[in-house]
Motif scaffolding. Sequence first.
Motif, short mmCIF file in Angstrom:
data_model
loop_
_atom_site.label_atom_id
_atom_site.label_comp_id
_atom_site.label_asym_id
_atom_site.label_seq_id
_atom_site.Cartn_x
_atom_site.Cartn_y
_atom_site.Cartn_z
N THR A 74 -0.50 7.66 -2.38
CA THR A 74 0.70 7.39 -3.18
C THR A 74 1.84 8.36 -2.88
OG1 THR A 74 -0.12 8.76 -5.01
CG2 THR A 74 -0.67 6.41 -5.06
N ARG A 75 1.75 9.07 -1.77
CA ARG A 75 2.83 10.02 -1.43
C ARG A 75 4.20 9.36 -1.41
NH1 ARG A 75 1.72 12.99 4.00
NH2 ARG A 75 1.12 10.88 4.50
N TYR A 76 4.25 8.13 -0.93
CA TYR A 76 5.54 7.45 -0.77
C TYR A 76 5.69 6.26 -1.72
CZ TYR A 76 5.16 10.23 3.44
OH TYR A 76 4.98 11.27 4.32
N ALA A 77 4.82 6.18 -2.69
CA ALA A 77 4.88 5.06 -3.65
C ALA A 77 5.09 5.63 -5.05
CB ALA A 77 3.58 4.26 -3.60
N HIS A 78 5.67 4.84 -5.89
CA HIS A 78 5.90 5.25 -7.27
C HIS A 78 4.75 4.78 -8.15
CE1 HIS A 78 9.88 6.75 -6.39
NE2 HIS A 78 10.11 5.63 -5.72
N ILE A 79 3.62 5.44 -7.99
CA ILE A 79 2.42 5.11 -8.76
C ILE A 79 1.94 6.40 -9.41
CG2 ILE A 79 0.07 4.20 -8.70
CD1 ILE A 79 0.81 2.88 -6.00
N MET B 131 -9.37 -1.93 0.11
CA MET B 131 -8.27 -2.57 -0.61
C MET B 131 -7.10 -2.82 0.34
SD MET B 131 -8.22 -0.71 -4.32
CE MET B 131 -6.94 -1.80 -4.95
N ILE B 132 -6.76 -1.83 1.13
CA ILE B 132 -5.65 -1.97 2.07
C ILE B 132 -6.00 -2.99 3.15
CG2 ILE B 132 -4.33 -0.74 3.84
CD1 ILE B 132 -4.67 1.78 1.98
N GLU B 133 -7.23 -2.90 3.67
CA GLU B 133 -7.70 -3.81 4.72
C GLU B 133 -7.67 -5.26 4.25
OE1 GLU B 133 -12.00 -4.10 6.61
OE2 GLU B 133 -11.12 -2.11 6.85
N TRP B 134 -8.01 -5.49 2.97
CA TRP B 134 -8.07 -6.85 2.44
C TRP B 134 -6.73 -7.33 1.90
CZ3 TRP B 134 -13.22 -6.25 -0.76
CH2 TRP B 134 -14.28 -6.06 0.15
N GLY B 135 -5.68 -6.53 2.09
CA GLY B 135 -4.34 -6.99 1.75
C GLY B 135 -3.86 -6.64 0.36
N ASP B 136 -4.59 -5.82 -0.38
CA ASP B 136 -4.09 -5.40 -1.68
C ASP B 136 -2.88 -4.49 -1.48
OD1 ASP B 136 -5.86 -6.67 -3.43
OD2 ASP B 136 -7.36 -5.12 -3.16
N ASP B 137 -1.82 -4.78 -2.19
CA ASP B 137 -0.61 -3.97 -2.11
C ASP B 137 -0.71 -2.90 -3.19
OD1 ASP B 137 1.87 -2.86 -1.89
OD2 ASP B 137 2.96 -4.66 -2.54
N LEU B 138 -1.03 -1.68 -2.78
CA LEU B 138 -1.20 -0.61 -3.76
C LEU B 138 0.08 -0.34 -4.54
CD1 LEU B 138 -3.43 1.94 -1.81
CD2 LEU B 138 -4.11 0.21 -3.48
N SER B 139 1.24 -0.66 -3.96
CA SER B 139 2.49 -0.43 -4.68
C SER B 139 2.63 -1.36 -5.89
CB SER B 139 3.69 -0.59 -3.75
OG SER B 139 3.81 -1.94 -3.34
#
Length: 130
Positions: A81-86, A53-61
């Motif tokens: 998600t340590r630094y994301a609000h998910i 997902m990250i490699e293909w450009g999905d923004d997990l945030s």
Amino acid sequence: MAEGFMKKLYGQRAYIQSAGVHNDIEIDGFAIAVSSEMGVELSRHRSRSFDEMIEWGDDLSGFDLIVALSPASQRAALELTRYAHIDVEYWPIMDPTGLGESRETKLQAYRQTRDQILKRLQERFGPPTA
């Protein structure tokens, strides 16, 4: 399996993407069989890994919620998600892989898993969209 049932129950109410610690090159035939019993087609479905997902450009945030169905996926999701609000929720769902001796007992184990997923979806997101 969860993504297919989420789409069937709630339609376009939310954007859903299956992901996990590892990618599934092929969907398990038993998962396909028990999902089709409920009108969910999985034969062309493929889950991506978090790395893909990250490699293909999905923004997990851009996601609001990650539902982890295994301890390994929960650990990976919490790390990502340590630094994301998910929000990350862990749903302890039975892993039917390797259970049962005969085809019928294997299918029964997969049906139990399918039904656990359906129950958790409805508990979390409410009644299906009409």
